[in-house]
Design an enzyme around this catalytic site. Sequence first.
Site, PDB file in Angstrom:
ATOM      1  N   GLU A  66      40.329 -17.199  -8.656  1.00 30.17           N
ATOM      2  CA  GLU A  66      40.971 -16.151  -7.870  1.00 30.17           C
ATOM      3  C   GLU A  66      42.470 -16.187  -8.158  1.00 30.17           C
ATOM      4  O   GLU A  66      43.124 -17.186  -7.862  1.00 30.17           O
ATOM      5  CB  GLU A  66      40.718 -16.377  -6.382  1.00 30.17           C
ATOM      6  CG  GLU A  66      39.258 -16.248  -5.977  1.00 30.17           C
ATOM      7  CD  GLU A  66      39.054 -16.525  -4.503  1.00 30.17           C
ATOM      8  OE1 GLU A  66      38.640 -15.614  -3.773  1.00 30.17           O
ATOM      9  OE2 GLU A  66      39.319 -17.668  -4.069  1.00 30.17           O
ATOM     10  N   ASP A 123      38.750 -21.796  -6.688  1.00 21.55           N
ATOM     11  CA  ASP A 123      39.009 -21.091  -5.438  1.00 21.55           C
ATOM     12  C   ASP A 123      40.517 -21.004  -5.215  1.00 21.55           C
ATOM     13  O   ASP A 123      41.233 -21.998  -5.370  1.00 21.55           O
ATOM     14  CB  ASP A 123      38.341 -21.861  -4.296  1.00 21.55           C
ATOM     15  CG  ASP A 123      38.475 -21.162  -2.964  1.00 21.55           C
ATOM     16  OD1 ASP A 123      37.944 -20.052  -2.838  1.00 21.55           O
ATOM     17  OD2 ASP A 123      39.120 -21.735  -2.064  1.00 21.55           O
TER      18      ASP A 123
END
Length: 668
Positions: free
Chosen positions: A381, A352
């Site tokens: 990400e 994340d």
Amino acid sequence: MKVSTNYLAIFGVTTVATVMSCSSVKKEYTSFELYPVRTGSLVEMEYTPGATNFMLWSPTADEVRLMLYDASEGGHAYETVKMQPGEDGTWTATVNEDLLGKFYTFNAKINDKWQGDTPGINARAVGVNGKRAAIINWNSTNPEGWENDRRPPLKSPADIIIYEMHHRDFSVDSTSGVRNKGKYLALTEHGTTNPDKLLTGIDHLIELGVTHVHLLPSFDYASVDETKLDENRYNWGYDPQNYNVPDGSYSTDPYKPDTRIREFKQMVQALHKAGIRVIMDMVYNHTFNTGGSNFERTVPGYFYRQKADGTWADGSGCGNETASERPMMRKFMIESILYWAKEYHIDGFRFDLMGVHDIETMNAIREAVNTVDPTICLYGEGWAAQSPQYPADSLAMKANMFQMPGIAAFSDELRDGICGPVSVKHKGAFLAGIPGGEMSLKFGIVGAIKHPQIHYDSVNYSRKSWAEQPTQMISYVSCHDGLCLVDRLKASMPGITPEQLARLDKLAQTVVFTSQGIPFIYAGEEIMRDKQGVDNSYKSPDAVNAIDWRRKTTNGDVFMYYKRLIDLRKSHPAFRMGDAEMVRKHLEFLPVEGNNLVAFCLKDHANGDSWGDIIVAFNSRTTPARLVVPAGKYTIVCRDDVIDVRGLGIQTGSEVIIPAQSALIMYK
């Protein structure tokens, strides 16, 4: 990357911490980089029936206490043990009795202030709500046959097909036919069906053909009260509390520390037996809270970055950002990943807000997991929520992926080129028939690598390629964040008909699965789930998030299209070359007239494919489109919303018609 010898001094901050060494000589640390690094493992508890050893790294502590409890919550400690300072800032204590079934916490006194109880930064078993660590019999956590559990074979990262899932979403609805609704064990149940006897649960995943299940955060997170599960509280789980233990809300009994561990392993074992690998969504970039976190109560300031004025940096947008570049945070992340890979047989990790972490740490994680199994996948990400307090050229951002071999990032270029900007839900792009996104599609089709036919000045977000290999790019149109695909189409195309919705849904995923990156779909997209237009459903109720499995009946043609699309990709290596040079050699874009039409040829038996030349075309116009192709005799396998590798007809000549709002695939 070389780390500064005085990180905080860069920002004009001077931090001086004091500590009593084991020889009672006061020592000062003028920067976080001078803190000692604990050698060996970061394990904080070692149990045997005769004695249990406790260890806690807290180099600035004046005193550390160990508290022992009979229960996981409530009551007072039945014994308090004074820990002793030792090497590398580590405090130790030994209790010479059998502590099986007991619970414990630590409390450090720093600058004359007790920081508060914590199970430590590395608890591996906890009681309800994770406030106290537990001492359990680890042998009891292994399901029968666990020692024979093996990762399903994976020849290349190009073969990966990811299905992103939240435990509750997938099985909590009454239409799932699952007994253990919203639990780890839901994924162990075979033979479950919807009211029309169509497969659900793990059998649905097998039928669909995905290779990897990506589980939204399943470590112990803070935002759901495990003592009140009857209230059906929901959260995605991006609120880390204890990184190295499964969350209790998905177990059948959060009060029993061994239950969540055993059931998580049963889930992994069942998926492995089904030929499906398991990916964990890891959220090392921030913690649920700062002052009361396990990190802060153990070594204040160290695990988080600070701004120049001394306040917490917030690259995560969640109140803090961790400092992966500091040796003990880096060590913690590496050990945590290795622990999940070894103890729980996890096959991949999604990071994340990976852009908060530094490049050196991400490469160290890649190197470490290679020693366990080089087929373990890593992706994340390639951005942050806000600018982190660390040099941008040293962060694991999308633009720096060329410095991180073996690690992938999501392509928002492809996603938004297809659907429109994720931040402006009513604005469409290629699917909505709006011109200008074609080059962004091409950027994603080649896998974000350098390709001579990509004009980077026309790509939406990137002015150059960022992947060295196509397997460094995740292809997708939606995930848990933002609107799901059906809701995005409804928002960007007011008045869209059910027929158009299905056609454009199929078209979007055809782009994803014929692209050279790693394809990724959001759970339920294959049966056209919606979330009633809610784009940030992180704590929305089941009524919004749960998958209604009756949709598999009403949208059976869409499911069959996805299934056959996945089979097409698996059966034909031209769609998953996995090598940049091969893509540049064999993938050629075809000239087209006008906008909202993209076409390419996979030529000369690409990647050893049995099909010689493969033509792929995407038409988002509301009218049929003409395409000039190399002359020859072609077998059509995808046309007018239907896929059949056995053939849907023969195409001859040098011109082909592509039906409106659909894809065409044919080969010779």
